[in-house]
Design a protein around this motif. Structure first.
Motif, mmCIF file in Angstrom:
data_model
loop_
_atom_site.group_PDB
_atom_site.id
_atom_site.type_symbol
_atom_site.label_atom_id
_atom_site.label_comp_id
_atom_site.label_asym_id
_atom_site.label_seq_id
_atom_site.Cartn_x
_atom_site.Cartn_y
_atom_site.Cartn_z
ATOM 1 N N THR A 34 -10.349 28.822 85.181
ATOM 2 C CA THR A 34 -11.407 28.639 84.178
ATOM 3 C C THR A 34 -12.722 28.532 84.940
ATOM 4 O O THR A 34 -12.860 27.685 85.840
ATOM 5 N N TRP A 35 -13.657 29.425 84.606
ATOM 6 C CA TRP A 35 -14.987 29.430 85.222
ATOM 7 C C TRP A 35 -15.971 28.773 84.269
ATOM 8 O O TRP A 35 -15.810 28.873 83.053
ATOM 9 N N PHE A 54 -15.053 24.733 88.909
ATOM 10 C CA PHE A 54 -14.158 25.624 88.170
ATOM 11 C C PHE A 54 -12.744 25.088 88.313
ATOM 12 O O PHE A 54 -12.530 24.060 88.979
ATOM 13 N N GLN A 61 -11.659 22.660 91.144
ATOM 14 C CA GLN A 61 -12.236 23.238 92.354
ATOM 15 C C GLN A 61 -13.754 23.082 92.296
ATOM 16 O O GLN A 61 -14.329 22.982 91.214
ATOM 17 N N GLU B 88 -19.143 34.334 86.715
ATOM 18 C CA GLU B 88 -19.953 33.144 86.409
ATOM 19 C C GLU B 88 -21.384 33.556 86.037
ATOM 20 O O GLU B 88 -22.016 32.919 85.189
ATOM 21 N N LEU B 91 -21.412 34.150 82.450
ATOM 22 C CA LEU B 91 -21.457 32.888 81.684
ATOM 23 C C LEU B 91 -22.872 32.294 81.696
ATOM 24 O O LEU B 91 -23.311 31.718 80.694
ATOM 25 N N GLU B 121 -17.302 28.039 79.077
ATOM 26 C CA GLU B 121 -16.094 28.174 79.893
ATOM 27 C C GLU B 121 -15.392 29.482 79.585
ATOM 28 O O GLU B 121 -15.253 29.849 78.414
ATOM 29 N N GLY B 122 -14.945 30.156 80.611
ATOM 30 C CA GLY B 122 -14.184 31.397 80.433
ATOM 31 C C GLY B 122 -12.861 31.304 81.170
ATOM 32 O O GLY B 122 -12.824 30.966 82.349
ATOM 33 N N ASP B 123 -11.784 31.590 80.452
ATOM 34 C CA ASP B 123 -10.435 31.538 81.031
ATOM 35 C C ASP B 123 -10.023 32.917 81.529
ATOM 36 O O ASP B 123 -10.206 33.912 80.820
ATOM 37 N N MET B 124 -9.448 32.957 82.704
ATOM 38 C CA MET B 124 -9.050 34.229 83.292
ATOM 39 C C MET B 124 -7.747 34.076 84.067
ATOM 40 O O MET B 124 -7.590 33.125 84.835
ATOM 41 N N PHE B 140 -12.156 37.825 81.036
ATOM 42 C CA PHE B 140 -11.743 36.571 80.386
ATOM 43 C C PHE B 140 -10.818 36.856 79.202
ATOM 44 O O PHE B 140 -11.049 37.773 78.429
#
Lengths: 186, 186
Positions: A34-35, A54, A61, B88, B91, B121-124, B140
């Motif tokens: 997750t960023w 992140f 992290q 990022e 984002l 937040e972005g999930d990847m 994402f």
């Protein structure tokens, strides 16, 4: 051939990346990242954004340092131009993503890079964001990425590098395919 | 009511924006903008990106200053973390776009903002970019934007502000709808 490949150094640790791929195949939940970006409004269209933390490999992290950015609108939009526009940050991300990919793929294929330059352009009709015409979209109509690459490789090998980078690029995927975005108020 | 609206100051020049809308309705070709980013590979996954010039209102435009950015991958990707990752930056753009929109819409609606914070937040699943699983996308899976807004307004008015910002956001549109991206080698 082996000796030639040994001398190639684009600064990408392909051995570590292949090791990570092997390790993640045993523990696929560690591949879930997750960023994040944290944004604070300053005034007008000016905001300050921090990128710092992140989640990945199953734990919290931190970047090596805290990265801080200003975003704003330009003076032609009656704003103060304290930073790039939000859409320019998206172009920054696209340029960086495809360029990192070119370096990684070149390393993997044993191609020494000397220089890689990319210009990214996005066309936008601002009648969209100004709400003037419901048939005009808010975002870019079209994006063009133009690479100039100097490398120890044929033109067709260089074109193949770029094509492979595009195929594995996170930001290229984000722009060309739809993503679900949930916006809420806490 | 008129007096109250006069006192509202979020730093957005709504009068100028409405004037621009009027002027552009007479000269729609001036509404065609092109935004740019220039990227230079440094080493490994590290690149430097410059945002400086754009095109709009029928002519070449310059930002008030030259904005320079570093992008890289983090140490957990066997890289040196000289800057945020490319995703990022996307984002950062989304956070800034929706936040600028909240300020502009609040000004137009006569709502005084005190503070606006957004976490994006972005999930990847990085199995995508590592080419481990063809069913996992590179970008994402899902993006969440959470606003915390302190303003002279009811919760429903604040939620309506955010909804209107989302409706007119260029970056929200870019992420939720597909865009054509052409990548070429010069």
């Amino acid at each position: 051939m082996h000796t030639a490949t040994q001398q190639i150094d684009n600064g990408v640790n392909v051995t570590a990346l292949l090791g990570a791929r092997e390790a993640l195949s045993q523990a696929p939940q560690a591949a879930r990242f997750t960023w994040r970006a944290h944004c604070d409004w300053v005034r007008g269209t000016h905001s300050q954004i921090v990128v710092e933390d992140f989640h990945g490999l199953g734990e919290a992290q931190q970047h090596r340092s805290r990265f801080t950015f200003e975003a704003d609108h330009p003076e032609v939009f009656a704003a103060e131009d304290h930073g790039p526009t939000p859409v320019e940050y998206v172009l920054v991300g696209l340029a960086a993503c495809l360029t990192a990919g070119v370096a990684a793929v070149a390393q993997h294929r044993g191609i020494q890079l000397r220089s890689v330059k990319a210009t990214v352009e996005g066309d936008m009709d601002i009648q969209g964001i100004l709400g003037m015409d419901p048939d005009v979209r808010n975002g870019f109509d079209d994006i063009r990425v133009t690479f100039e690459i100097d490398a120890d490789a044929s033109r067709s090998d260089i074109e193949a590098l770029v094509a492979q980078s595009q195929k594995r690029s996170a930001v290229y995927d984000l722009l060309t395919n739809p993503t679900h975005v949930k916006v809420s108020v806490k």
